[in-house]
Write a protein that holds these residues in place. Structure first.
Motif, PDB file in Angstrom:
ATOM      1  N   VAL A 167       0.863  -1.179   0.000  1.00 18.62           N
ATOM      2  CA  VAL A 167       0.000   0.000   0.000  1.00 18.62           C
ATOM      3  C   VAL A 167       0.899   1.229   0.000  1.00 18.62           C
ATOM      4  N   VAL A 168       0.674   2.103  -0.957  1.00 21.88           N
ATOM      5  CA  VAL A 168       1.359   3.395  -0.985  1.00 21.88           C
ATOM      6  C   VAL A 168       0.352   4.449  -0.551  1.00 21.88           C
ATOM      7  N   ASP A 169       0.695   5.174   0.493  1.00 27.20           N
ATOM      8  CA  ASP A 169      -0.171   6.212   1.042  1.00 27.20           C
ATOM      9  C   ASP A 169       0.572   7.541   0.970  1.00 27.20           C
ATOM     10  N   GLY A 170       0.167   8.389   0.042  1.00 25.20           N
ATOM     11  CA  GLY A 170       0.755   9.713  -0.073  1.00 25.20           C
ATOM     12  C   GLY A 170      -0.216  10.748   0.456  1.00 25.20           C
ATOM     13  N   GLY A 171      -0.139  11.035   1.732  1.00 28.11           N
ATOM     14  CA  GLY A 171      -1.029  12.021   2.329  1.00 28.11           C
ATOM     15  C   GLY A 171      -2.498  11.675   2.192  1.00 28.11           C
ATOM     16  N   GLY A 172      -2.834  10.387   2.265  1.00 24.00           N
ATOM     17  CA  GLY A 172      -4.221   9.962   2.178  1.00 24.00           C
ATOM     18  C   GLY A 172      -4.648   9.482   0.807  1.00 24.00           C
ATOM     19  N   ASP A 173      -3.825   9.691  -0.218  1.00 20.87           N
ATOM     20  CA  ASP A 173      -4.069   9.112  -1.535  1.00 20.87           C
ATOM     21  C   ASP A 173      -3.481   7.704  -1.529  1.00 20.87           C
ATOM     22  N   LEU A 174      -4.326   6.704  -1.709  1.00 23.27           N
ATOM     23  CA  LEU A 174      -3.935   5.312  -1.490  1.00 23.27           C
ATOM     24  C   LEU A 174      -3.897   4.518  -2.794  1.00 23.27           C
ATOM     25  N   ARG A 175      -2.851   3.707  -2.933  1.00 20.75           N
ATOM     26  CA  ARG A 175      -2.790   2.708  -4.007  1.00 20.75           C
ATOM     27  C   ARG A 175      -2.529   1.365  -3.361  1.00 20.75           C
ATOM     28  N   HIS A 176      -3.458   0.434  -3.564  1.00 26.97           N
ATOM     29  CA  HIS A 176      -3.379  -0.889  -2.950  1.00 26.97           C
ATOM     30  C   HIS A 176      -3.094  -1.949  -4.001  1.00 26.97           C
ATOM     31  N   VAL A 177      -2.200  -2.853  -3.683  1.00 27.02           N
ATOM     32  CA  VAL A 177      -1.917  -4.017  -4.519  1.00 27.02           C
ATOM     33  C   VAL A 177      -1.784  -5.217  -3.609  1.00 27.02           C
TER      34      VAL A 177
END
Length: 291
Positions: A167-177
């Motif tokens: 999970v990449v969380d950039g200030g609340g923008d999330l990308r889940h794999v």
């Protein structure tokens, strides 16, 4: 799970992975974020965006090659929102007080003058791939979709390095794999201690935007590019899409444009909270609203 947390581009980042990041990958991720900031930040005097803003006669400027993807997306957003989402909204934000020094003081006379000379992405920019040409100073602000795009870039770096669940969380923008869904609370913009619902995120991106996140006095950062005025009818949005750039950009677009109009161009699901307290949810949103 392993977590890497750090501060960059004015926000907190967290990368959760099933296996620890190598030292080499961590360096490359941090450098990639720094390179993005050096090109697009309007809060630092040495950025490319700052140089464009100071160019009294305009001129040609070359962005990194991957800017083509971001600028192409802004072309589509600008069209779908009839100009409400515009990367040249940066000058409006400055005049409202959201400037490089965070003065949070608006300038009514300058705002009135600028209303007659407002910049427009279609009319004031000539673009050839990653190269743009301007005729006068313009203040580019890619805040509507830029952070989501950077989250997607970082996620792709992890995938290329062999990571299969993260999970990449950039200030609340999330990308889940990964194979296991992530439950994400939808923060109530009127009271951040509570959630109005929950999203089940699996293999996709979730981005949100809210008027309470960057607000000062009567103003906030979600501004209509056609008028320079902060929007009032919508207070928060959440979007699930296949990539974080799309989710981020549409989370902004939903403040101005009905979902059915955006759905003619983009694939997404959403929750939108209105200023009168009502909430809308698309039929295929993977989650629920609390009663």
């Amino acid at each position: 799970m392993f977590k890497l947390a750090f501060e960059a581009i004015g926000t907190t980042w967290a990368i959760d992975t099933s296996n620890a990041l190598s030292a080499s990958l961590e360096r490359r991720v941090r450098q990639r974020i720094a390179d993005f900031d050096a090109a697009y930040s309007r809060f630092r005097a040495d950025s490319l965006v700052a140089r464009i803003a100071r160019a009294e006669q305009g001129g040609p400027f070359r962005f990194p090659e991957d800017a083509v993807t971001l600028f192409d997306f802004y072309d589509r957003l600008h069209e779908a929102t009839c100009g409400a989402v515009d990367p040249l909204v940066g000058r409006d934000l400055e005049l409202l007080g959201y400037d490089a020094s965070y003065s949070l003081r608006h300038d009514p006379l300058a705002i009135a003058r600028y209303a007659h000379e407002r910049r427009n992405w279609r009319e004031d920019i000539e673009r050839n791939g990653a190269c743009i040409t301007t005729r006068r100073p313009v203040v580019i602000d890619v805040g509507a979709a830029g952070k989501g795009y950077l989250v997607e870039i970082v996620a792709d770096m992890l995938r290329t390095d062999g990571h299969e669940a993260y999970v990449v969380d950039g200030g609340g923008d999330l990308r889940h794999v990964g194979p296991k869904a992530l439950d994400v609370g939808l923060e109530d913009p009127n009271d951040p201690a509570f959630a109005i619902g929950i999203a089940h995120l699996k293999g996709r991106a979730l981005c949100a935007s809210a008027t309470n996140r960057r607000s000062w006095g009567p103003f906030h950062h979600i501004v209509d590019g056609r008028t320079g005025v902060p929007v009032r009818d919508v207070v928060a949005t959440w979007v699930i899409a296949d990539d974080a750039m799309t989710a981020d950009g549409l989370a902004t677009a939903l403040f101005f444009t009905p979902a059915d109009r955006l759905a003619e161009t983009f694939e997404f699901s959403f929750v939108r909270m209105l200023a009168d307290g009502r909430a809308e949810i698309s039929t295929h949103f993977d989650g629920e609203l609390f009663s």
